[in-house]
Motif scaffolding. Structure first.
Motif, PDB file in Angstrom:
ATOM      1  N   VAL C  54       0.863  -1.187   0.000  1.00 61.43           N
ATOM      2  CA  VAL C  54       0.000   0.000   0.000  1.00 61.43           C
ATOM      3  C   VAL C  54       0.893   1.228   0.000  1.00 61.43           C
ATOM      4  O   VAL C  54       1.903   1.264   0.728  1.00 61.43           O
ATOM      5  N   GLY C  55       0.539   2.221  -0.806  1.00 64.01           N
ATOM      6  CA  GLY C  55       1.347   3.443  -0.895  1.00 64.01           C
ATOM      7  C   GLY C  55       0.807   4.530   0.011  1.00 64.01           C
ATOM      8  O   GLY C  55      -0.387   4.836  -0.028  1.00 64.01           O
ATOM      9  N   LEU C  56       1.679   5.112   0.815  1.00 64.53           N
ATOM     10  CA  LEU C  56       1.260   6.166   1.740  1.00 64.53           C
ATOM     11  C   LEU C  56       2.175   7.381   1.594  1.00 64.53           C
ATOM     12  O   LEU C  56       3.399   7.247   1.501  1.00 64.53           O
ATOM     13  N   LEU C  57       1.543   8.547   1.576  1.00 67.54           N
ATOM     14  CA  LEU C  57       2.267   9.812   1.557  1.00 67.54           C
ATOM     15  C   LEU C  57       2.563  10.240   2.986  1.00 67.54           C
ATOM     16  O   LEU C  57       1.809   9.915   3.910  1.00 67.54           O
ATOM     17  N   ARG C 178     -10.249  -1.090   5.225  1.00 65.28           N
ATOM     18  CA  ARG C 178     -11.361  -1.528   4.368  1.00 65.28           C
ATOM     19  C   ARG C 178     -10.859  -1.945   2.985  1.00 65.28           C
ATOM     20  O   ARG C 178     -11.385  -2.883   2.378  1.00 65.28           O
ATOM     21  N   ALA C 179      -9.868  -1.229   2.472  1.00 66.74           N
ATOM     22  CA  ALA C 179      -9.306  -1.585   1.159  1.00 66.74           C
ATOM     23  C   ALA C 179      -8.640  -2.951   1.213  1.00 66.74           C
ATOM     24  O   ALA C 179      -8.776  -3.767   0.295  1.00 66.74           O
ATOM     25  N   LEU C 180      -7.916  -3.197   2.311  1.00 67.84           N
ATOM     26  CA  LEU C 180      -7.280  -4.513   2.459  1.00 67.84           C
ATOM     27  C   LEU C 180      -8.334  -5.608   2.578  1.00 67.84           C
ATOM     28  O   LEU C 180      -8.178  -6.700   2.018  1.00 67.84           O
ATOM     29  N   ALA C 181      -9.409  -5.335   3.291  1.00 63.40           N
ATOM     30  CA  ALA C 181     -10.484  -6.323   3.423  1.00 63.40           C
ATOM     31  C   ALA C 181     -11.139  -6.584   2.067  1.00 63.40           C
ATOM     32  O   ALA C 181     -11.405  -7.728   1.693  1.00 63.40           O
ATOM     33  N   HIS C 182     -11.389  -5.510   1.322  1.00 66.55           N
ATOM     34  CA  HIS C 182     -12.030  -5.622   0.012  1.00 66.55           C
ATOM     35  C   HIS C 182     -11.203  -6.472  -0.946  1.00 66.55           C
ATOM     36  O   HIS C 182     -11.749  -7.198  -1.796  1.00 66.55           O
ATOM     37  N   THR C 183      -9.899  -6.383  -0.834  1.00 68.67           N
ATOM     38  CA  THR C 183      -9.018  -7.120  -1.736  1.00 68.67           C
ATOM     39  C   THR C 183      -8.576  -8.456  -1.133  1.00 68.67           C
ATOM     40  O   THR C 183      -7.725  -9.144  -1.717  1.00 68.67           O
TER      41      THR C 183
END
Lengths: 187, 187, 187, 187
Positions: C54-57, C178-183
């Protein structure tokens, strides 16, 4: 439901699948439990991620007719859904297709094929199959395998048209329309 | 993966399933092809449709341990996914549970159980099963069947907690957390 | 919610947006109606389409603190959601990032930011914003803009960890989970 | 896009919305930023959770014509998406409709209405609105408000038909077809 050869034990199947099935055995199993299938609707995307075209194979079916189909096939024992998708995409679209599976894990829709077409509207005379369907962006060049007569990109409007739907069998035209709806491109 | 009796031919199975499987036969099939499963995460909703509680069964497992589980079971030959969900919900939660299947057809997630737990993180020593998971609102009173020791509603925070997760097996705790994420209720 | 400059009328905004807002005017509008926002969780995929990172700024916030953030920004008048996503991705990740928007149109989740953090758990002191969140595969090299101090790829486990969550503000850590769960990649 | 009165400050709006907008002010804001909207496709479900009918309102539009519409309206400042859905469902379907919002948080699709219909195919001459669309099961009796001439349940096939589509405006017929596709009920 259009896969044929993958159920008949190629060398690569023998390599990867310790639970190889002979024709007779598969026939028996098919009458006992639902099969797990995957289906991929190949699409071209523009630079904004919008579907511009849908990819359809042209195939000679077991009954001698010719149909347009999406990519479809069985999940083997021990194979993940993503592995099955990649295997069938490679087999049907060739090694230069460069399909990109979506990051999302859940299928956008499911289809339940049965010998009795009146049950769900999806029909497969050979079996009860529960199919997980994904929209798959394809960036490369598609070279249909020997099993297919042609591969064509059609526009979204064509893919949703009555004419193209009439060339599809088993209910796959409904999966195409659901894919267009899911991506916001159903007319 | 917690279903036990449904695979051992009850009377109702004989009535509804022309393709009934004996124990030996099922054992054989399980080693040949992936099984189709459904799983339901039972939830209580408030009047705005927001999940407030997750329902978990407490069960004695085949290996003698006790686990918390969600509703889970096999799709039989000729049975639709919705029929299988309703059958397993009725069996596990009792006739007064009044489960409401979602209008959306696609599962919110899938789980791929395998004998080798390292493949996907979902583990079933008996089989390779591809499970379609749904969030199911339950409005009535749940009376767990004889197979279950208890049924409990836990809060979202409890359901996502390390303590409750540790009481689940096979990876079902991950399905619960995905359900909470899908409904916007993961802490 | 991290966009700052896009609301202050750059030349490109003037070119493309006939409905340009001055600072004062935007301030007024923000107190009257919810703003439409888009958010992108940048991800690296492996060859099977599975999220690996995951990319984080890393950004200096208005209040002087430093936070990790995902890509986030306002949808301007006349701009489509896809156009807004591409604009903010280009601005935050640079011209060589090559983000790939998903074919699916619906966001995988929404976040409702409000000045009162107790309402939804998502907090923005400036405004009520309804944010549509998408998982966006990024294939190129990310060069964070001047507004950002750093851009980092972290593993799925790190992205879901308490440590990284604590470095995020406004509730964005929940969008990442949620993004990790979705994927299918939430631990 | 069919809400009319909710933007013109009823007593209930004054009670619940500290950020009430006068007509002129709303007009101005509408020209500056996209509005957040919610839309609900009311459906009847059978006991298996399958959509059997779609609910459509018959309304006199601002331009004097009559259209079939789904439930639609603005999200007010400080209001959650679920609150806005319930408010508009109550207003449009009456107090005995008993709508059930889905547990899933994400809309099944979005629609982007613009004054220029060529941009997205969704048209609203008044504004740019980003609409989050949900399928909402309705269990009670619908009593359309004074603003509506009628409320009717139509079958899935009717809802997807060219005849009914022709009675809808702004592109809402496409939202209905997407809802049918999402629920596996598009012909």
């Amino acid at each position: 439901m259009t896969d044929t050869t993958d159920d008949y034990g190629t060398v690569s199947d023998l390599d990867t699948d310790n639970h190889w099935l002979g024709d007779d055995e598969l026939e028996t199993v098919r009458g006992r439990v639902p099969m797990v299938y995957v289906e991929a609707v190949p699409v071209r995307l523009d630079e904004m991620g919008q579907v511009t075209h849908v990819g359809l194979l042209l195939r000679a079916m077991a009954d001698g007719t010719i149909s347009r189909t999406i990519v479809s096939g069985r999940v083997q024992w021990g194979e993940t859904v993503r592995e099955a998708l990649m295997r069938h995409l490679d087999k049907d679209l060739g090694p230069a297709a460069f399909p990109r599976l979506p990051a999302g894990l859940a299928p956008f829709t499911i289809a339940e094929y049965m010998p009795d077409a009146s049950r769900t509207g999806f029909h497969d005379p050979r079996q009860h199959a529960v199919s997980l369907a994904y929209v798959v962006a394809v960036e490369g060049e598609c070279q249909p395998s020997q099993e297919s007569l042609e591969f064509n990109w059609v526009t979204n409007d064509e893919a949703a048209s009555i004419a193209v739907s009439a060339e599809m069998t088993g209910g796959q035209d409904r999966i195409v329309r659901r894919a267009l709806a899911h991506t916001g491109r159903l007319p």
